[in-house]
Design a protein around this motif. Structure first.
Motif, PDB file in Angstrom:
ATOM      1  N   LEU A 112       0.833  -1.209   0.000  1.00  0.00           N
ATOM      2  CA  LEU A 112       0.000   0.000   0.000  1.00  0.00           C
ATOM      3  C   LEU A 112       0.865   1.254   0.000  1.00  0.00           C
ATOM      4  CD1 LEU A 112      -3.066   0.615   0.093  1.00  0.00           C
ATOM      5  CD2 LEU A 112      -2.807   0.944   2.556  1.00  0.00           C
ATOM      6  N   ALA A 113       1.996   1.216   0.726  1.00  0.00           N
ATOM      7  CA  ALA A 113       2.894   2.364   0.772  1.00  0.00           C
ATOM      8  C   ALA A 113       3.616   2.582  -0.559  1.00  0.00           C
ATOM      9  CB  ALA A 113       3.917   2.177   1.889  1.00  0.00           C
ATOM     10  N   CYS A 114       3.736   1.513  -1.357  1.00  0.00           N
ATOM     11  CA  CYS A 114       4.371   1.642  -2.672  1.00  0.00           C
ATOM     12  C   CYS A 114       3.452   2.310  -3.697  1.00  0.00           C
ATOM     13  CB  CYS A 114       4.794   0.268  -3.190  1.00  0.00           C
ATOM     14  SG  CYS A 114       6.138  -0.507  -2.285  1.00  0.00           S
ATOM     15  N   LEU A 115       2.154   2.259  -3.456  1.00  0.00           N
ATOM     16  CA  LEU A 115       1.205   2.763  -4.450  1.00  0.00           C
ATOM     17  C   LEU A 115       1.362   4.251  -4.760  1.00  0.00           C
ATOM     18  CD1 LEU A 115      -2.132   0.874  -3.676  1.00  0.00           C
ATOM     19  CD2 LEU A 115      -0.684   0.690  -5.701  1.00  0.00           C
ATOM     20  N   PRO A 116       1.526   5.152  -3.760  1.00  0.00           N
ATOM     21  CA  PRO A 116       1.618   6.585  -4.094  1.00  0.00           C
ATOM     22  C   PRO A 116       2.737   6.911  -5.070  1.00  0.00           C
ATOM     23  CG  PRO A 116       1.223   6.320  -1.751  1.00  0.00           C
ATOM     24  CD  PRO A 116       1.482   4.953  -2.302  1.00  0.00           C
ATOM     25  N   VAL A 117       3.960   6.399  -4.834  1.00  0.00           N
ATOM     26  CA  VAL A 117       5.067   6.718  -5.731  1.00  0.00           C
ATOM     27  C   VAL A 117       4.873   6.054  -7.092  1.00  0.00           C
ATOM     28  CG1 VAL A 117       6.519   4.799  -4.929  1.00  0.00           C
ATOM     29  CG2 VAL A 117       7.574   6.855  -5.902  1.00  0.00           C
ATOM     30  N   CYS A 118       4.289   4.847  -7.113  1.00  0.00           N
ATOM     31  CA  CYS A 118       4.041   4.180  -8.395  1.00  0.00           C
ATOM     32  C   CYS A 118       3.006   4.937  -9.220  1.00  0.00           C
ATOM     33  CB  CYS A 118       3.582   2.743  -8.159  1.00  0.00           C
ATOM     34  SG  CYS A 118       4.888   1.636  -7.557  1.00  0.00           S
ATOM     35  N   LEU A 119       1.914   5.347  -8.577  1.00  0.00           N
ATOM     36  CA  LEU A 119       0.873   6.087  -9.290  1.00  0.00           C
ATOM     37  C   LEU A 119       1.364   7.458  -9.725  1.00  0.00           C
ATOM     38  CD1 LEU A 119      -2.248   5.142  -7.131  1.00  0.00           C
ATOM     39  CD2 LEU A 119      -1.567   4.232  -9.363  1.00  0.00           C
ATOM     40  N   TRP A 120       2.213   8.085  -8.895  1.00  0.00           N
ATOM     41  CA  TRP A 120       2.788   9.371  -9.311  1.00  0.00           C
ATOM     42  C   TRP A 120       3.665   9.195 -10.537  1.00  0.00           C
ATOM     43  CZ3 TRP A 120       8.129  10.691  -8.991  1.00  0.00           C
ATOM     44  CH2 TRP A 120       8.413  12.015  -9.346  1.00  0.00           C
ATOM     45  N   TYR A 121       4.436   8.098 -10.579  1.00  0.00           N
ATOM     46  CA  TYR A 121       5.291   7.834 -11.730  1.00  0.00           C
ATOM     47  C   TYR A 121       4.438   7.560 -12.968  1.00  0.00           C
ATOM     48  CZ  TYR A 121       9.472   6.331 -14.200  1.00  0.00           C
ATOM     49  OH  TYR A 121      10.504   6.232 -15.082  1.00  0.00           O
ATOM     50  N   VAL A 122       3.306   6.880 -12.765  1.00  0.00           N
ATOM     51  CA  VAL A 122       2.394   6.635 -13.879  1.00  0.00           C
ATOM     52  C   VAL A 122       1.840   7.955 -14.400  1.00  0.00           C
ATOM     53  CG1 VAL A 122       0.144   5.651 -14.471  1.00  0.00           C
ATOM     54  CG2 VAL A 122       1.787   4.300 -13.181  1.00  0.00           C
ATOM     55  N   TRP A 123       1.501   8.841 -13.483  1.00  0.00           N
ATOM     56  CA  TRP A 123       0.948  10.146 -13.872  1.00  0.00           C
ATOM     57  C   TRP A 123       1.958  10.944 -14.685  1.00  0.00           C
ATOM     58  CZ3 TRP A 123       2.398  15.128 -11.965  1.00  0.00           C
ATOM     59  CH2 TRP A 123       1.552  16.166 -12.379  1.00  0.00           C
ATOM     60  N   ARG A 124       3.239  10.805 -14.348  1.00  0.00           N
ATOM     61  CA  ARG A 124       4.280  11.499 -15.098  1.00  0.00           C
ATOM     62  C   ARG A 124       4.561  10.833 -16.428  1.00  0.00           C
ATOM     63  NH1 ARG A 124       9.761  12.844 -12.427  1.00  0.00           N
ATOM     64  NH2 ARG A 124       9.940  13.749 -14.497  1.00  0.00           N
ATOM     65  N   GLY A 125       4.573   9.499 -16.453  1.00  0.00           N
ATOM     66  CA  GLY A 125       4.968   8.776 -17.655  1.00  0.00           C
ATOM     67  C   GLY A 125       3.822   8.473 -18.602  1.00  0.00           C
TER      68      GLY A 125
END
Length: 247
Positions: A152-165
């Motif tokens: 669950l803690a990994c989701l914010p940075v992963c989703l932010w990276y998705v938003w950028r990429g």
């Protein structure tokens, strides 16, 4: 009984050291994340969340292992030394120490020994079987919760990276959720194999020496563990008897 008392004090010392170290590390990590967010103004600070959850889980897991090691050793001494479980538990629970509440909670799970007599080895082995079963259930719940919180803690940075990429990176953002079933399978499989190895080390014994064994099993917390364990563990116990080898 001297060894059990000395082990108790060393366990209390280890718990205090682990608590202090965990508090210092967690507070330092949080302060570093706050400073990074303020100074560098970057969303990459979200990458510190999984590390923070992982470190906190490791310290809590170490606390759990310290308690389990203490109880396992005390039960192993019962019947093989001059340890009287009833006197030992009362001595620790009534000790006028600043950490009296911690001592009471430490000795609370120990078997009742109101007659102050050493029971048969079969009964002691059954108590050890109950302890290993209870500790496996607690450890499994903890590890599954830790895996869920880490993912669950990994989701914010992963989703932010998705938003950028962009959308092509959506699979990366959802990968932590996809990894959760695999993590839970690894945790439960590892715990089950270790439990079987420990129980097999006891050899064959007669579990009928503890009349309320069924009630003790029912009283355990079977939530958030594989459903089949509630039938599998008592069934596995039935295979341990003086008439044959465990299967």
């Amino acid at each position: 009984m001297e060894e059990a008392i000395a082990l108790t004090w060393s366990t209390m010392t280890a718990r205090l050291k682990n608590l202090r170290l965990g508090a210092i590390f967690s507070l330092t990590s949080i302060l570093i994340m706050i400073l990074v967010a303020i100074v560098f103004r970057t969303w990459w600070v979200l990458a510190g969340l999984p590390a923070l959850i992982l470190s906190g889980s490791l310290f809590m897991y170490r606390e759990q292992k310290i308690l389990f090691a203490w109880e396992d050793r005390v039960l192993a001494l019962w019947g093989d030394s001059d340890l009287c479980m009833g006197i030992f538990a009362q001595t620790m629970a009534n000790h006028p120490h600043a950490l009296n509440k911690s001592l009471r909670s430490l000795v609370a799970p120990l078997p009742e020994n109101t007659d102050y007599l050493v029971p048969s080895m079969d009964r002691i082995k059954t108590y050890r079987w109950l302890f290993w079963t209870r500790s496996l259930l607690q450890e499994t719940r903890f590890l599954r919760a830790a895996a869920f919180n880490f993912i669950l803690a990994c989701l914010p940075v992963c989703l932010w990276y998705v938003w950028r990429g962009g959308w092509p990176w959506l699979l990366l953002g959802l990968s932590p959720i996809c990894a959760l079933p695999l993590a839970e399978s690894l945790v439960t499989g590892w715990g089950r194999r270790r439990w079987e190895k420990r129980v097999a080390g006891l050899g064959a014994w007669d579990a009928e020496g503890l009349p309320d064994l069924g009630k003790r099993l029912e009283a355990m917390d079977w939530s958030r563990v594989p459903k089949g364990w509630r039938e599998w563990m008592p069934g596995k116990l039935a295979g341990y008897s003086k008439a044959g080898d465990p299967s």
